[in-house]
Design an enzyme around this catalytic site. Sequence first.
Site: not given
Length: 391
Positions: A240, A278, A305, A349, A365
């Site tokens: 990540h 991400c 993501h 998110h 979240y």
Amino acid sequence: MEKTWRWFGKKDKITLPMLRQIGVEGIVTALHDVPNGEVWTTEAINELKTFIESYRLRWSVVESLPVCEAIKYAGDERDHLIENYKISLANLGKCGIKTVCYNFMPVIDWIRTDLYHPWADGTSSLFFDRTRFAYFDLCILQREGAETAYSEDELTRVKELDKVITEEEKDNLIDTIIVKTQGFVNGNIKEGDKNPVNIFKQLLNLYKGIDRDGLRENMRYFLTAIMPVCEEYDINMCVHPDDPPFQVLGLPRIVTNEEDIEWLLNAVDNPHNGLTFCAGSLSSGEQNDTRELANKFAKRTHFVHLRSTKAMTDGDFIESSHLEGRGHLIELIRIFEKENPLLPMRVDHGRMMLGDEDKGYNPGYSFHGRMLALAQVEGMMAVVKNELTHN
Ligand code: DNO
């Protein structure tokens, strides 16, 4: 892409039947109760996997199998911890779970200064205020040499803030930066820990003398050691990116931009050594254009993501709507759908809205906010699929 959702296990207030109703196909989760560094047994993995499958969902991605600090700073326990990591990977492989997200950020994972930044429409989202972050560094941590990390303007703004900031705001800042955003991601500091600032300072000390090159070598060491297991069990590791993607608190961060990603993919040039793309983390660094990065690294991307950010003045950034901002999500969907229509993707998110505020969800979240984002992303995916069938 496969529509996945980050679910925090059986204690998550958002349940698997709820996720089925909103069209989720795959689950992203971890054995959150296993302390960092301990082995994930096949029994525990299979138990959770069977539970997920009983709702006709699949466990698509592990996020995260945490890399202990001692691996990152090359402490004495490093080899033992890497052995445990390898056993956990092998066990995941035996259970058929083959995509593993992790990060290599020292001490602190993702950073925000405000978890409830209000929008004009009544919703709220996560926010990074550079001045407040600098305040935390200079005035709360009182880190030695911290002044050199900030410009004259930034130092002036910190002085101004110091005149007006309340004790409550200071406590909130500590809670947000080193407790709330960290605890639920298997972080070093948990809710209820006494004197988090002191614990945090001790952790920072572990990295004295480790610069960017040093951390890179430790990452190379880790990846080289685990690759044989990844090959044997066909596991794709996906790092990540650092969030936000720049140096913080005197700590090196090494997954921040194109050069870093290129370095880490080449350092251990094996398809099992890949990336979690991400879009949110990458887009919060002004050096990054997510479209260029996606084009360049799509082949080594094993997990995506989808999230977007908007850069504000003075180094601040806000998490924007999934339809706007520097993430350019529709362009990314075009690139990744073409590359691999089965690539797992989760919306990352979401805003707090429509009562999410009272539910005690982990920061970022929310349920309604993420559901709205998923619907927006599904719409973009439908457009892209349509383009692909007609072109
Ligand atoms: C925050 C997350 C990160 C991420 C880890 C992966 O919301 O994106 O905590 O899960 O960095 O290891």
